[in-house]
Design a protein around this motif. Structure first.
Motif, PDB file in Angstrom:
ATOM      1  N   HIS A 252      -7.485   2.459   0.576  1.00 21.29           N
ATOM      2  CA  HIS A 252      -6.900   3.793   0.712  1.00 21.29           C
ATOM      3  C   HIS A 252      -5.505   3.906   0.092  1.00 21.29           C
ATOM      4  N   LEU A 253      -4.768   2.824   0.077  1.00 24.07           N
ATOM      5  CA  LEU A 253      -3.408   2.846  -0.477  1.00 24.07           C
ATOM      6  C   LEU A 253      -3.371   2.291  -1.902  1.00 24.07           C
ATOM      7  N   PHE A 254      -4.458   2.493  -2.663  1.00 20.94           N
ATOM      8  CA  PHE A 254      -4.557   1.865  -3.989  1.00 20.94           C
ATOM      9  C   PHE A 254      -3.414   2.185  -4.949  1.00 20.94           C
ATOM     10  N   PRO A 255      -2.759   3.386  -4.873  1.00 23.01           N
ATOM     11  CA  PRO A 255      -1.634   3.598  -5.795  1.00 23.01           C
ATOM     12  C   PRO A 255      -0.490   2.605  -5.570  1.00 23.01           C
ATOM     13  N   TRP A 256      -0.419   2.022  -4.363  1.00 19.42           N
ATOM     14  CA  TRP A 256       0.608   1.006  -4.086  1.00 19.42           C
ATOM     15  C   TRP A 256       0.118  -0.394  -4.456  1.00 19.42           C
ATOM     16  N   GLU A 257      -1.192  -0.546  -4.635  1.00 16.71           N
ATOM     17  CA  GLU A 257      -1.736  -1.853  -5.016  1.00 16.71           C
ATOM     18  C   GLU A 257      -1.680  -2.048  -6.533  1.00 16.71           C
ATOM     19  N   ILE A 258      -2.056  -0.989  -7.259  1.00 13.90           N
ATOM     20  CA  ILE A 258      -2.149  -1.082  -8.730  1.00 13.90           C
ATOM     21  C   ILE A 258      -1.421   0.106  -9.372  1.00 13.90           C
ATOM     22  N   PRO A 259      -0.117   0.264  -9.084  1.00 10.49           N
ATOM     23  CA  PRO A 259       0.579   1.473  -9.547  1.00 10.49           C
ATOM     24  C   PRO A 259       0.494   1.701 -11.050  1.00 10.49           C
ATOM     25  N   GLN A 260       0.662   0.649 -11.853  1.00 10.26           N
ATOM     26  CA  GLN A 260       0.687   0.851 -13.312  1.00 10.26           C
ATOM     27  C   GLN A 260      -0.641   1.357 -13.849  1.00 10.26           C
ATOM     28  N   VAL A 261      -1.721   0.813 -13.316  1.00 13.97           N
ATOM     29  CA  VAL A 261      -3.066   1.218 -13.758  1.00 13.97           C
ATOM     30  C   VAL A 261      -3.285   2.701 -13.443  1.00 13.97           C
ATOM     31  N   VAL A 262      -2.937   3.102 -12.220  1.00 12.89           N
ATOM     32  CA  VAL A 262      -3.143   4.479 -11.774  1.00 12.89           C
ATOM     33  C   VAL A 262      -2.286   5.452 -12.594  1.00 12.89           C
ATOM     34  N   LEU A 263      -1.025   5.106 -12.792  1.00 10.97           N
ATOM     35  CA  LEU A 263      -0.121   5.994 -13.539  1.00 10.97           C
ATOM     36  C   LEU A 263      -0.557   6.137 -14.999  1.00 10.97           C
ATOM     37  N   THR A 264      -1.063   5.057 -15.571  1.00 12.32           N
ATOM     38  CA  THR A 264      -1.572   5.116 -16.951  1.00 12.32           C
ATOM     39  C   THR A 264      -2.764   6.066 -17.034  1.00 12.32           C
ATOM     40  N   ASP A 265      -3.663   5.989 -16.046  1.00  8.37           N
ATOM     41  CA  ASP A 265      -4.833   6.875 -16.040  1.00  8.37           C
ATOM     42  C   ASP A 265      -4.419   8.338 -15.877  1.00  8.37           C
ATOM     43  N   ILE A 266      -3.414   8.593 -15.052  1.00  5.86           N
ATOM     44  CA  ILE A 266      -2.919   9.961 -14.880  1.00  5.86           C
ATOM     45  C   ILE A 266      -2.312  10.462 -16.193  1.00  5.86           C
TER      46      ILE A 266
END
Length: 280
Positions: A252-266
């Motif tokens: 549920h807290l994946f943006p804190w686990e893999i922030p760079q991956v998530v921000l790149t996708d956004i």
């Protein structure tokens, strides 16, 4: 009836310049809990991260319901003279983002929906007293000494954090220390009651999602026990013009686990749909 009985003036963290992005936190949470998104996005856009009613510094004593959040947010858009904005919502914030898009279709240009669903379902196992104890200890020790590996191994992996995250990294625990624990302590009982009464009434917006015309990005953690990946996917399938992405070995807290991956996708999605940030 005077204006102030309908909505409350929310405490808002405003960063950056440019096209407005409204960032909505989950439960428990506060505007600060979204720094993983706002610190990055505010380099190019103007981010507005309110503490919802009954959370953070937006204090509220009496009872209220989920619709009151929407009145507050509409008033916030008016207060800052925001005619159009992109909305990013995490968990409960994602539900409010979809509700805003249904309520104010002409003002919402796009949705980024993180760990959320229009018909939320969980797969959380029963919680024991030991879970609660270890979570309390892990949270407090981590607050004092963020990202301490011994605490992660001894308490963190045996606590409820094991359902909220899969990757027990110091990055994830740093976010939990700085943002989750203070937000948890500032969440009012009224906010908790409002959420649980909505869930108990069997919240389900799936049939209405076809009304939402703006582009959306739906992101989910594959091991999410709070709002399952299946319920997020079901939401994505009901939205027009939707891009779906799920992340293995995260919760549920994946943006804190893999922030760079998530921000790149956004960032990639924003580049693909420039209309959501006011560019044709």
């Amino acid at each position: 009836m005077s204006d102030r009985h309908i909505h409350t003036s929310l405490n808002v963290d405003v960063q950056g310049q440019g096209f407005p992005i409204l960032a909505l936190h989950g439960h428990p949470g506060s505007g600060r809990s979204l720094s993983v998104f706002t610190n990055h996005l505010s380099k190019r856009y103007q981010t507005f991260a309110p503490d919802l009613r009954g959370y953070g510094k937006s204090r509220w004593n009496g009872n209220f319901n989920m619709n009151d959040h929407l009145s507050d947010l509409e008033a916030l858009l008016d207060r800052f003279k925001i005619e159009k904005c992109l909305v990013l919502g995490w968990s409960l914030g994602g539900i409010l983002a979809m509700e805003l898009a249904l309520r104010l279709p002409e003002r919402i240009t796009g949705l980024i929906l993180v760990a959320t669903a229009a018909k939320p379902r969980g797969s959380h196992p029963p919680i024991t007293w030991q879970d609660n104890l270890y979570t309390g200890v892990a949270g407090l020790v981590n607050y004092i000494k963020p990202g301490w590996q011994w605490n992660i191994e001894t308490f963190g992996k045996r606590s409820l954090f094991r359902y909220l995250i899969q990757q027990h990294t110091s990055i994830a625990y740093n976010y939990i220390a700085k943002e989750a624990v203070p937000a948890y302590l500032q969440t009012s009982p009224a906010a908790t009651r409002a959420l649980y009464s909505a869930i108990q009434s069997g919240y389900n917006r799936l049939p209405d999602l076809e009304q939402i015309q703006c582009p959306s990005l739906v992101l989910a953690g594959e091991q999410d026990r709070h709002i399952t990946v299946d319920s997020s996917l079901q939401t994505a399938q009901h939205l027009n013009n939707c891009h779906w992405q799920s992340y293995p070995n995260t919760a549920h807290l994946f943006p804190w686990e893999i922030p760079q991956v998530v921000l790149t996708d956004i960032d990639l999605w924003l580049k693909k749909y420039p209309q959501v940030i006011g560019r044709q």
